[in-house]
Design a protein around this motif. Structure first.
Motif, PDB file in Angstrom:
ATOM      1  N   ARG A  81      88.368  68.840  21.454  1.00  0.00           N
ATOM      2  CA  ARG A  81      87.081  69.416  21.071  1.00  0.00           C
ATOM      3  C   ARG A  81      86.046  68.323  20.819  1.00  0.00           C
ATOM      4  N   ARG A  82      86.434  67.322  20.051  1.00  0.00           N
ATOM      5  CA  ARG A  82      85.515  66.222  19.796  1.00  0.00           C
ATOM      6  C   ARG A  82      85.166  65.497  21.087  1.00  0.00           C
ATOM      7  N   ALA A  83      86.198  65.247  21.910  1.00  0.00           N
ATOM      8  CA  ALA A  83      85.964  64.533  23.160  1.00  0.00           C
ATOM      9  C   ALA A  83      85.013  65.312  24.060  1.00  0.00           C
ATOM     10  N   ALA A  84      85.183  66.639  24.138  1.00  0.00           N
ATOM     11  CA  ALA A  84      84.307  67.441  24.991  1.00  0.00           C
ATOM     12  C   ALA A  84      82.860  67.373  24.521  1.00  0.00           C
ATOM     13  N   VAL A  85      82.652  67.439  23.195  1.00  0.00           N
ATOM     14  CA  VAL A  85      81.290  67.374  22.656  1.00  0.00           C
ATOM     15  C   VAL A  85      80.664  66.013  22.943  1.00  0.00           C
ATOM     16  N   VAL A  86      81.432  64.944  22.674  1.00  0.00           N
ATOM     17  CA  VAL A  86      80.899  63.600  22.883  1.00  0.00           C
ATOM     18  C   VAL A  86      80.605  63.347  24.362  1.00  0.00           C
ATOM     19  N   LEU A  87      81.501  63.749  25.231  1.00  0.00           N
ATOM     20  CA  LEU A  87      81.304  63.524  26.651  1.00  0.00           C
ATOM     21  C   LEU A  87      80.121  64.327  27.187  1.00  0.00           C
ATOM     22  N   ALA A  88      79.954  65.550  26.691  1.00  0.00           N
ATOM     23  CA  ALA A  88      78.802  66.351  27.121  1.00  0.00           C
ATOM     24  C   ALA A  88      77.495  65.683  26.707  1.00  0.00           C
ATOM     25  N   LEU A  89      77.437  65.223  25.453  1.00  0.00           N
ATOM     26  CA  LEU A  89      76.220  64.552  24.985  1.00  0.00           C
ATOM     27  C   LEU A  89      76.007  63.233  25.725  1.00  0.00           C
ATOM     28  N   THR A  90      77.126  62.533  26.024  1.00  0.00           N
ATOM     29  CA  THR A  90      77.000  61.278  26.765  1.00  0.00           C
ATOM     30  C   THR A  90      76.461  61.516  28.171  1.00  0.00           C
ATOM     31  N   LEU A  91      76.946  62.564  28.836  1.00  0.00           N
ATOM     32  CA  LEU A  91      76.469  62.888  30.183  1.00  0.00           C
ATOM     33  C   LEU A  91      74.996  63.267  30.165  1.00  0.00           C
ATOM     34  N   ILE A  92      74.621  64.081  29.162  1.00  0.00           N
ATOM     35  CA  ILE A  92      73.208  64.459  29.042  1.00  0.00           C
ATOM     36  C   ILE A  92      72.344  63.221  28.817  1.00  0.00           C
ATOM     37  N   GLY A  93      72.808  62.329  27.926  1.00  0.00           N
ATOM     38  CA  GLY A  93      72.044  61.111  27.668  1.00  0.00           C
ATOM     39  C   GLY A  93      71.923  60.234  28.895  1.00  0.00           C
ATOM     40  N   PHE A  94      73.002  60.145  29.691  1.00  0.00           N
ATOM     41  CA  PHE A  94      72.961  59.334  30.906  1.00  0.00           C
ATOM     42  C   PHE A  94      71.967  59.898  31.910  1.00  0.00           C
ATOM     43  N   VAL A  95      71.984  61.231  32.087  1.00  0.00           N
ATOM     44  CA  VAL A  95      71.069  61.862  33.038  1.00  0.00           C
ATOM     45  C   VAL A  95      69.626  61.693  32.590  1.00  0.00           C
ATOM     46  N   ILE A  96      69.371  61.905  31.289  1.00  0.00           N
ATOM     47  CA  ILE A  96      68.001  61.757  30.777  1.00  0.00           C
ATOM     48  C   ILE A  96      67.519  60.325  30.965  1.00  0.00           C
ATOM     49  N   ALA A  97      68.391  59.354  30.623  1.00  0.00           N
ATOM     50  CA  ALA A  97      67.986  57.955  30.751  1.00  0.00           C
ATOM     51  C   ALA A  97      67.698  57.595  32.200  1.00  0.00           C
ATOM     52  N   GLY A  98      68.476  58.140  33.139  1.00  0.00           N
ATOM     53  CA  GLY A  98      68.249  57.828  34.540  1.00  0.00           C
ATOM     54  C   GLY A  98      67.039  58.525  35.123  1.00  0.00           C
ATOM     55  N   VAL A  99      66.854  59.796  34.752  1.00  0.00           N
ATOM     56  CA  VAL A  99      65.743  60.567  35.315  1.00  0.00           C
ATOM     57  C   VAL A  99      64.409  60.110  34.745  1.00  0.00           C
ATOM     58  N   GLN A 100      64.359  59.805  33.474  1.00  0.00           N
ATOM     59  CA  GLN A 100      63.100  59.452  32.831  1.00  0.00           C
ATOM     60  C   GLN A 100      62.640  58.040  33.174  1.00  0.00           C
ATOM     61  N   ASP A 101      63.541  57.203  33.651  1.00  0.00           N
ATOM     62  CA  ASP A 101      63.163  55.832  33.973  1.00  0.00           C
ATOM     63  C   ASP A 101      62.539  55.799  35.378  1.00  0.00           C
ATOM     64  N   THR A 102      61.217  55.827  35.459  1.00  0.00           N
ATOM     65  CA  THR A 102      60.521  55.896  36.747  1.00  0.00           C
ATOM     66  C   THR A 102      60.743  54.642  37.583  1.00  0.00           C
ATOM     67  N   VAL A 103      60.820  53.497  36.939  1.00  0.00           N
ATOM     68  CA  VAL A 103      61.049  52.256  37.675  1.00  0.00           C
ATOM     69  C   VAL A 103      62.441  52.267  38.303  1.00  0.00           C
ATOM     70  N   PHE A 104      63.413  52.745  37.552  1.00  0.00           N
ATOM     71  CA  PHE A 104      64.785  52.823  38.058  1.00  0.00           C
ATOM     72  C   PHE A 104      64.852  53.760  39.264  1.00  0.00           C
ATOM     73  N   ARG A 105      64.180  54.913  39.179  1.00  0.00           N
ATOM     74  CA  ARG A 105      64.193  55.857  40.295  1.00  0.00           C
ATOM     75  C   ARG A 105      63.411  55.330  41.494  1.00  0.00           C
ATOM     76  N   ARG A 106      62.380  54.524  41.238  1.00  0.00           N
ATOM     77  CA  ARG A 106      61.601  53.976  42.329  1.00  0.00           C
ATOM     78  C   ARG A 106      62.424  53.004  43.173  1.00  0.00           C
ATOM     79  N   VAL A 107      63.451  52.410  42.543  1.00  0.00           N
ATOM     80  CA  VAL A 107      64.278  51.450  43.253  1.00  0.00           C
ATOM     81  C   VAL A 107      65.413  52.140  44.021  1.00  0.00           C
ATOM     82  N   ILE A 108      66.084  53.107  43.387  1.00  0.00           N
ATOM     83  CA  ILE A 108      67.280  53.691  44.018  1.00  0.00           C
ATOM     84  C   ILE A 108      67.038  55.087  44.587  1.00  0.00           C
ATOM     85  N   GLU A 109      65.877  55.690  44.342  1.00  0.00           N
ATOM     86  CA  GLU A 109      65.522  56.991  44.919  1.00  0.00           C
ATOM     87  C   GLU A 109      66.362  58.108  44.290  1.00  0.00           C
ATOM     88  N   TRP A 110      65.867  59.365  44.532  1.00  0.00           N
ATOM     89  CA  TRP A 110      66.492  60.539  43.923  1.00  0.00           C
ATOM     90  C   TRP A 110      67.932  60.776  44.363  1.00  0.00           C
TER      91      TRP A 110
END
Length: 369
Positions: free
Chosen positions: A95-124
């Motif tokens: 249960r703890r692992a599922a919660v942490v992993l879900a939040l970690t995945l959400i954080g990873f996606v947000i960090a990648g999507v919101q970083d415009t410079v990062f997306r400008r280099v590697i594309e969608w």
């Protein structure tokens, strides 16, 4: 030249925010590390103390996502976040692992999507691929936790079964000892006492006969040994007047039989179902002192401390080593090991305490009444 070296930095604009974020993380880590949360109840996730790994991982996610959002020249937070599923894979709660992993995945996606410079280099498409790959890592980490939890539960189940079988074996052993004790008391002991009485009458008729005197001495010794055997197998005094009196009588009998000085400090005015367990452990410990310790003195203390039966057995002998215990267990000497397992099964604690000389054993058993 690496592509990220050409990315402009705006970290300096957010020094205050970063400092605050790291300050919060540091304070939270110190609180979790040093405040004794284990004493605070248990919740849905297994108690506040068990939430420490969960909380530390959440702090890591918050710090790394915040760092990625506030600093466009740092790909390193995203790289470090790849390690988080590996760390979560060491958890012991799905249960703890599922919660942490879900939040970690959400954080990873947000960090990648919101970083415009990062997306400008590697594309969608690359961003989507990295997100899916990260989700795969999280899923594998959750599978690892699931397998680990299954193994832990299997081991716990086997351990519980072992303790239950041991408890049943010890109970059966106690019943057998009781029957043997009663058989000796009602059979051979009574016969010896009857013959002794007849010899006493013969001695009265012929007081100078040395053979009668020797026979009387032998019968007296036999009767005392039979009484001691019945007591050690199952002391009636334990049921009649309680554990304190039984331990005191055991100490006197041990001193008389071995010549070792045995002192007692007993303050145990209660009667409890754990008394036979406690008596069995004390009897085994004193027996080991007589047979193996080469001690000249041994002390036994017994008391009620709160809702626990606590006793100590200390001697001034040669002490005992862990290797010696393991060797004797391998040779089939399971007496002390079986009593120790029975204490564990009853929810108690069996500990060898540090001492400058000899052996010091402390045992605590929870009282049930």
């Amino acid at each position: 030249m690496p592509w990220w070296s050409a990315v402009p930095s705006r970290t300096g604009d957010y020094n205050g925010a970063l400092a605050g974020l790291y300050g919060f993380a540091t304070l939270s880590a110190l609180i979790l590390a040093f405040v004794p949360f284990d004493r605070v109840g248990s919740g849905r996730f297994g108690g506040v103390g068990r939430l420490e790994p969960f909380a530390f991982t959440i702090i890591d996610v918050v710090v790394l996502v915040g760092l990625q959002l506030l600093s466009t020249d740092a790909i390193y937070p995203l790289l470090v976040m790849i390690l988080l599923p590996v760390l979560v894979g060491l958890d012991e709660s799905e249960r703890r692992a599922a919660v942490v992993l879900a939040l970690t995945l959400i954080g990873f996606v947000i960090a990648g999507v919101q970083d415009t410079v990062f997306r400008r280099v590697i594309e969608w498409p690359d961003t989507i691929f990295l997100s899916v790959f990260y989700a795969f890592l999280c899923a594998m980490a959750l599978v690892a936790v699931h397998v680990e939890v299954r193994h832990v539960r299997t081991i716990a189940g086997l351990s519980a079964l072992r303790e239950e079988l041991l408890a049943q074996t010890m109970s059966a052993s106690e019943d057998l000892q009781r029957r043997i004790s009663e058989a000796i008391h009602d059979g051979p002991l009574q016969d010896v006492l009857a013959v002794r009485q007849e010899v006493v009458e013969l001695q009265t008729a012929d007081p100078d006969d040395e053979r009668i005197a020797r026979a009387l001495t032998g019968l007296q010794s036999a009767s005392e040994r039979l009484r001691q055997a019945t007591f050690e197998l199952h002391p009636a005094v334990l049921e009649q007047v309680g554990l304190g009196a039984a331990v005191a009588q055991l100490a006197v009998a041990t001193a008389q039989r071995s010549g070792i000085e045995v002192t007692t400090d007993i303050d145990y005015p209660v009667r409890d179902p754990v008394d036979p367990i406690a008596f069995g452990v004390i009897r085994e410990l004193l027996s080991n002192v007589v047979r193996h310790s080469r001690a000249t003195r041994v002390s036994v203390s017994l008391e009620v401390s709160g809702d626990r039966c606590v006793f100590h057995v200390c001697d001034n002998g040669i002490g005992i080593e862990v290797d010696t215990m393991a060797r004797r267990l391998g040779e089939g000497h399971i007496g002390l090991a079986s009593h120790r397992a029975r204490v564990d099964a009853a929810g108690g604690v069996f500990a060898f305490l540090d001492t400058s000389a000899g052996t010091h054993v402390c045992v605590e058993l929870p009282l049930t009444h």
